[in-house]
Design an enzyme around this catalytic site. Sequence first.
Site, PDB file in Angstrom:
ATOM      1  N   HIS A  44      -3.867  -4.885  -0.030  1.00 44.95           N
ATOM      2  CA  HIS A  44      -3.396  -5.378   1.275  1.00 44.95           C
ATOM      3  C   HIS A  44      -3.433  -6.901   1.320  1.00 44.95           C
ATOM      4  O   HIS A  44      -4.480  -7.469   1.644  1.00 44.95           O
ATOM      5  CB  HIS A  44      -4.279  -4.815   2.393  1.00 44.95           C
ATOM      6  CG  HIS A  44      -4.046  -3.366   2.651  1.00 44.95           C
ATOM      7  ND1 HIS A  44      -3.033  -2.914   3.468  1.00 44.95           N
ATOM      8  CD2 HIS A  44      -4.666  -2.265   2.185  1.00 44.95           C
ATOM      9  CE1 HIS A  44      -3.044  -1.593   3.501  1.00 44.95           C
ATOM     10  NE2 HIS A  44      -4.028  -1.162   2.725  1.00 44.95           N
ATOM     11  N   CYS A  48       0.837  -1.199   0.000  1.00 49.53           N
ATOM     12  CA  CYS A  48       0.000   0.000   0.000  1.00 49.53           C
ATOM     13  C   CYS A  48       0.876   1.255   0.000  1.00 49.53           C
ATOM     14  O   CYS A  48       1.612   1.479  -0.949  1.00 49.53           O
ATOM     15  CB  CYS A  48      -1.001  -0.032   1.165  1.00 49.53           C
ATOM     16  SG  CYS A  48      -2.307   1.211   1.001  1.00 49.53           S
ATOM     17  N   GLU A  91      -2.316  -8.774   3.530  1.00 48.76           N
ATOM     18  CA  GLU A  91      -2.579  -9.224   4.908  1.00 48.76           C
ATOM     19  C   GLU A  91      -4.061  -9.123   5.260  1.00 48.76           C
ATOM     20  O   GLU A  91      -4.490  -9.602   6.306  1.00 48.76           O
ATOM     21  CB  GLU A  91      -1.719  -8.416   5.897  1.00 48.76           C
ATOM     22  CG  GLU A  91      -2.184  -6.998   6.199  1.00 48.76           C
ATOM     23  CD  GLU A  91      -1.873  -5.972   5.098  1.00 48.76           C
ATOM     24  OE1 GLU A  91      -1.428  -6.371   4.007  1.00 48.76           O
ATOM     25  OE2 GLU A  91      -2.093  -4.771   5.336  1.00 48.76           O
TER      26      GLU A  91
END
Lengths: 251, 199
Positions: free
Chosen positions: B181, B79, B183
């Site tokens: 993202h 990001c 994650e």
Amino acid sequence: MLARRIIPCLDIREGRVVKGVAFKNLRDAGDPVERARAYMAGGADELCFLDVTASIEDRPLLIDLIRKLSKVLFIPFTVGGGVRSVDDAKALLRAGADKVGVNTAAVTRPALIAELARQFGNQCVVLSIDALGQGEDAMVTTHGGREVTDRTVCDWAREAVKLGAGEILLNSVDADGARSGFATALVERVIDAVSVPVIASGGAGSAADFVELFTKTRAHAGLAASIFHDGSTTPNDVKKVLQNKGIEVRL
Amino acid sequence: MIGVVDYGAGNMQSLANALDHLGMAWRLAESDADFAQCDRVILPGVGHFQSAMQTLVETGQDRRLAAFADSGKPLLGICLGAQLLLESSEESPGVDGLGLIPGAVVRLVTETVPHMGWNRVRPTRESPIFDAGERDAHYYFAHSYVCDPVSADHRLAVTQCGTSEFCVAVGRDNVRGVQFHPEKSGTVGLQLLERFARC
């Protein structure tokens, strides 16, 4: 193309999931971490946790819960309820929340939105609006729908986005709990007013209600609680119906 | 050992949780000695270009990251961390980025900004961070600016939103960045982190 999101919402009190009608007769409905995992496995695109007591004494319980949630949730989640300051928000985000929801405190003091956006970026700031009515004169309410303000929903949404809100969570007080469909006219009205994503909430009783939401409006997401509560309907069940109707979803 | 650069970025804990879940050994990459012990490094990020660069420069992390990139070991920006790999950003005119990939970061032009939610990512170049068989998998995004590398060779993947198409993964040799993202992108995102750990 962005997928339309399905967001299960969980009400939290003292670190447990509760359910009730219009914040009354709250009943314990289980461990939030277990529920959240099940929702993620069932295809939830995102989760929303609303701390319905949000008293100062319960804060450590909530923070501890967010820490546990963030260890098992690999999808984004928003936490709202009782956020009144940058420090309140910082505690939630540090513990692992991806976004914070603000509602009553922002109506009382709109500068809060700007402070949060400056500190954490507008993608972290979700403005929750409890709307009464569906027309142009739909009004903003606070304290869970109990107090009607003198602001119209569209004016407030516009002002909040100007201040830095990155998303609008629009909850229809009329539709909430009735399970007879989203307040689509109001949703479309707010989408016309702002340039940020709008999440529709209140009224979902079946997959067909989501189909109606996403065909009649440009809502980015639909949020619901009760439809997913007993586990008989999963977010993926809803998304399969949407996909069959040609609506873009993540499956 | 994966090094994670912590400069107060919002998604640091989420990334740590994802790496823990995958059973990957990781440590904070703060000093020269930390970097020396890492065979790959992740630069996470949520926040503002200027304040992030300011912190990286004040702590000497800009120099360590450049040296790590020169060593040929894999570096991944996430990001804002991906945006920092470029030379500059419209978010903070006049502020130098890390400059590891030629190009700038530009304001996103789509119907709704921020670009928030799950969108399909289409790899346009072969890269070890994407699965060769991967076709338009959904990843989670939350951003208002995008990387715009000078060279088409440095664009690894694109995403469409409305009528606009923009670059969402950048790469130059061992230096790579993703705008989404991993994650927070469920199983698909965790698999991308696993591929990075192997590349």
